[in-house]
Design an enzyme around this catalytic site. Structure first.
Site, mmCIF file in Angstrom:
data_model
loop_
_atom_site.group_PDB
_atom_site.id
_atom_site.type_symbol
_atom_site.label_atom_id
_atom_site.label_comp_id
_atom_site.label_asym_id
_atom_site.label_seq_id
_atom_site.Cartn_x
_atom_site.Cartn_y
_atom_site.Cartn_z
ATOM 1 N N LYS A 173 -2.014 0.896 -40.148
ATOM 2 C CA LYS A 173 -1.731 -0.230 -39.021
ATOM 3 C C LYS A 173 -2.992 -0.934 -38.803
ATOM 4 C CE LYS A 173 -1.227 0.684 -34.350
ATOM 5 N NZ LYS A 173 -0.691 1.270 -33.160
ATOM 6 N N GLN A 207 -7.593 3.230 -23.562
ATOM 7 C CA GLN A 207 -9.175 2.697 -23.275
ATOM 8 C C GLN A 207 -9.862 4.080 -23.080
ATOM 9 O OE1 GLN A 207 -9.202 -0.566 -23.504
ATOM 10 N NE2 GLN A 207 -11.462 -0.464 -23.567
ATOM 11 N N SER A 263 5.067 0.952 -26.245
ATOM 12 C CA SER A 263 4.693 0.106 -25.002
ATOM 13 C C SER A 263 5.688 -1.058 -25.347
ATOM 14 C CB SER A 263 3.225 -0.052 -24.985
ATOM 15 O OG SER A 263 3.038 -1.195 -23.957
ATOM 16 N N THR A 264 4.974 -2.156 -26.065
ATOM 17 C CA THR A 264 5.836 -3.057 -26.390
ATOM 18 C C THR A 264 6.826 -3.133 -27.606
ATOM 19 O OG1 THR A 264 4.166 -3.989 -28.026
ATOM 20 C CG2 THR A 264 3.667 -4.767 -25.866
ATOM 21 N N GLY A 265 6.546 -1.993 -28.233
ATOM 22 C CA GLY A 265 7.481 -1.971 -29.441
ATOM 23 C C GLY A 265 7.046 -2.384 -30.485
ATOM 24 N N GLY A 266 5.981 -3.165 -30.473
ATOM 25 C CA GLY A 266 5.357 -4.108 -31.874
ATOM 26 C C GLY A 266 5.223 -3.071 -32.928
ATOM 27 N N ARG A 318 -4.336 -3.565 -35.907
ATOM 28 C CA ARG A 318 -4.019 -4.298 -34.588
ATOM 29 C C ARG A 318 -5.254 -5.361 -34.243
ATOM 30 N NH1 ARG A 318 -0.651 -3.442 -29.955
ATOM 31 N NH2 ARG A 318 -0.314 -1.616 -30.353
ATOM 32 N N GLU A 352 0.938 -1.091 0.076
ATOM 33 C CA GLU A 352 0.240 0.088 -0.092
ATOM 34 C C GLU A 352 0.844 1.282 0.025
ATOM 35 O OE1 GLU A 352 -2.793 -0.408 3.210
ATOM 36 O OE2 GLU A 352 -3.861 -1.961 2.016
ATOM 37 N N ASP A 409 0.606 5.212 -38.027
ATOM 38 C CA ASP A 409 -0.755 5.087 -37.991
ATOM 39 C C ASP A 409 -1.306 6.207 -38.203
ATOM 40 O OD1 ASP A 409 -1.089 6.120 -35.666
ATOM 41 O OD2 ASP A 409 -1.259 3.987 -34.524
HETATM 42 C C1 R5P Z 1 -1.548 3.110 -30.544
HETATM 43 O O1 R5P Z 1 -2.273 3.605 -31.397
HETATM 44 C C2 R5P Z 1 -0.417 4.096 -30.096
HETATM 45 O O2 R5P Z 1 -0.464 5.356 -30.711
HETATM 46 C C3 R5P Z 1 0.977 3.349 -30.307
HETATM 47 O O3 R5P Z 1 1.250 3.237 -31.594
HETATM 48 C C4 R5P Z 1 0.611 1.927 -29.395
HETATM 49 O O4 R5P Z 1 0.127 2.229 -28.292
HETATM 50 C C5 R5P Z 1 2.139 1.599 -29.166
HETATM 51 O O5 R5P Z 1 2.155 0.390 -28.547
HETATM 52 P P1 R5P Z 1 3.184 -0.814 -29.125
HETATM 53 O O6 R5P Z 1 4.582 -0.389 -28.793
HETATM 54 O O7 R5P Z 1 2.749 -1.964 -27.869
HETATM 55 O O8 R5P Z 1 3.011 -1.212 -30.370
#
Ligand code: R5P
Length: 320
Positions: free
Chosen positions: A217, A121, A249-252, A219, A64, A194
């Site tokens: 893009k 979200q 985030s993940t770099g995907g 997803r 906490e 994107d």
């Molecule tokens: C999505 O629309 C965001 O603009 C980023 O492109 C996305 O969140 C990046 O996430 P990740 O690195 O996991 O692909």
């Protein structure tokens, strides 16, 4: 006062230069440094010549959060700086504890949340999903925030969930300033990974004096798998390419685009983003896809925070 009403019916209210606000001086401000953004808060305090409020924090053995603000008097406005990068839920809890404590001390809390968690979200993509950003907005307001400032929110529609004034500032100008000395405009192209990143990429290209292109893009909402394509891919041949996104985030996303850029004989691929969340093995993924350089801001502090958003935030606060 500017009121923007979104399709959903909610409104984004921006109050600017009202006589009441213009009467404020910097002496009316202090800056509270939240545990997740201490360095950035110090920079903002230095740039706005404001006093820094010390926030004590610790984590109890059971996980906490504890917050103490040992101040007797606070000025009319307190700029509380606390980013909500991972661990998001802990940083959000600390944010709410600080907001509540500060507003109990009769100061108006301007919550500066450089990276606003849960902003992706901002709507239900599948039936039955919780709109996380709406809940976060309610939590901050219930805690007592009187205004919210963030940087490069994922989608400005998300600001509509706040009934207090809410603004998203752009880090693009500062990113451009950093890149400007390192590139030559004639052989550089800016790419948006994107459609959501189009305005950001276009703005950066204007600052740098380069062309820009927008990738497509897709997803998979269930698996998270990303596929990208760039119409007119041949334009990248022998060019240095800057890929700009709001977050990694993940770099995907950026590694998918970097792969097709390299396959199309782009020279250097520089990736720039505002929020470097870098979960899992994101950096490894970026390197493997051929990314040559990676830069980010200090909304998420770390070794890639080569650009500070302190100036954009300080400038905005000064003008309130
Ligand atoms: C999505 O629309 C965001 O603009 C980023 O492109 C996305 O969140 C990046 O996430 P990740 O690195 O996991 O692909």
């Amino acid at each position: 006062m500017v009121v923007t009403t979104f399709l959903r019916g909610s409104s984004y209210v921006k109050i600017c230069n009202t006589p009441e606000l213009r009467r404020r001086t910097l002496d009316d401000f202090c800056v509270a440094a939240g545990p997740s953004s201490k360095e950035l808060a110090m920079k903002i305090a230095a740039e706005t010549r404001s006093r820094v409020v010390n926030v004590e924090s610790k984590i109890f053995p059971d996980g906490e959060s504890y917050i103490r603000i040992a101040e007797e008097y606070l000025p009319h406005y307190t700029v509380l700086v606390q980013s909500t990068y991972p661990p998001q839920d802990r940083h959000i809890m600390q944010l709410c504890l600080m907001i509540e404590r500060l507003q109990e001390m009769n100061t108006n809390v301007i919550a500066v949340v450089p990276y606003l968690a849960y902003a992706r979200q901002h709507r239900a993509f599948l039936p039955g999903e919780s709109i996380s950003l709406k809940v976060l907005a309610r939590m901050m307001e219930a805690a007592g925030a009187s205004r919210v400032i963030t940087v490069d929110i994922h989608n400005v529609e998300g600001l509509g969930y706040f009934s207090i004034p809410a603004n998203s500032l752009s880090a693009v100008r500062d990113i451009a300033f950093y890149l400007k000395e390192r590139i030559s405009p004639e052989n550089t192209l800016v790419v948006a990974p994107d459609h959501g990143a189009k305005i950001r990429a276009e703005t950066l290209s204007v600052h740098l004096g380069t062309d820009f292109a927008v990738a497509k893009k897709e997803r998979d909402r269930i698996t998270g798998e990303v596929t990208v394509s760039l119409p007119e891919i041949e334009v990248v041949r022998n060019k240095n390419v800057i890929v700009i996104d709001d977050m990694i985030s993940t770099g995907g996303t950026v590694s998918a685009i970097a792969k097709i850029l390299k396959a199309a004989h782009a020279k250097e691929v520089i990736v720039a983003c505002t929020h470097a969340l870098l979960t899992d093995d994101a950096m490894e993924r970026l390197k493997k896809s051929g990314v040559n350089e990676f830069i980010a801001t200090d909304t998420v502090p770390g070794k890639f925070s080569k650009v500070s958003v302190s100036h954009a935030i300080s400038e905005f606060i000064r003008r309130l």
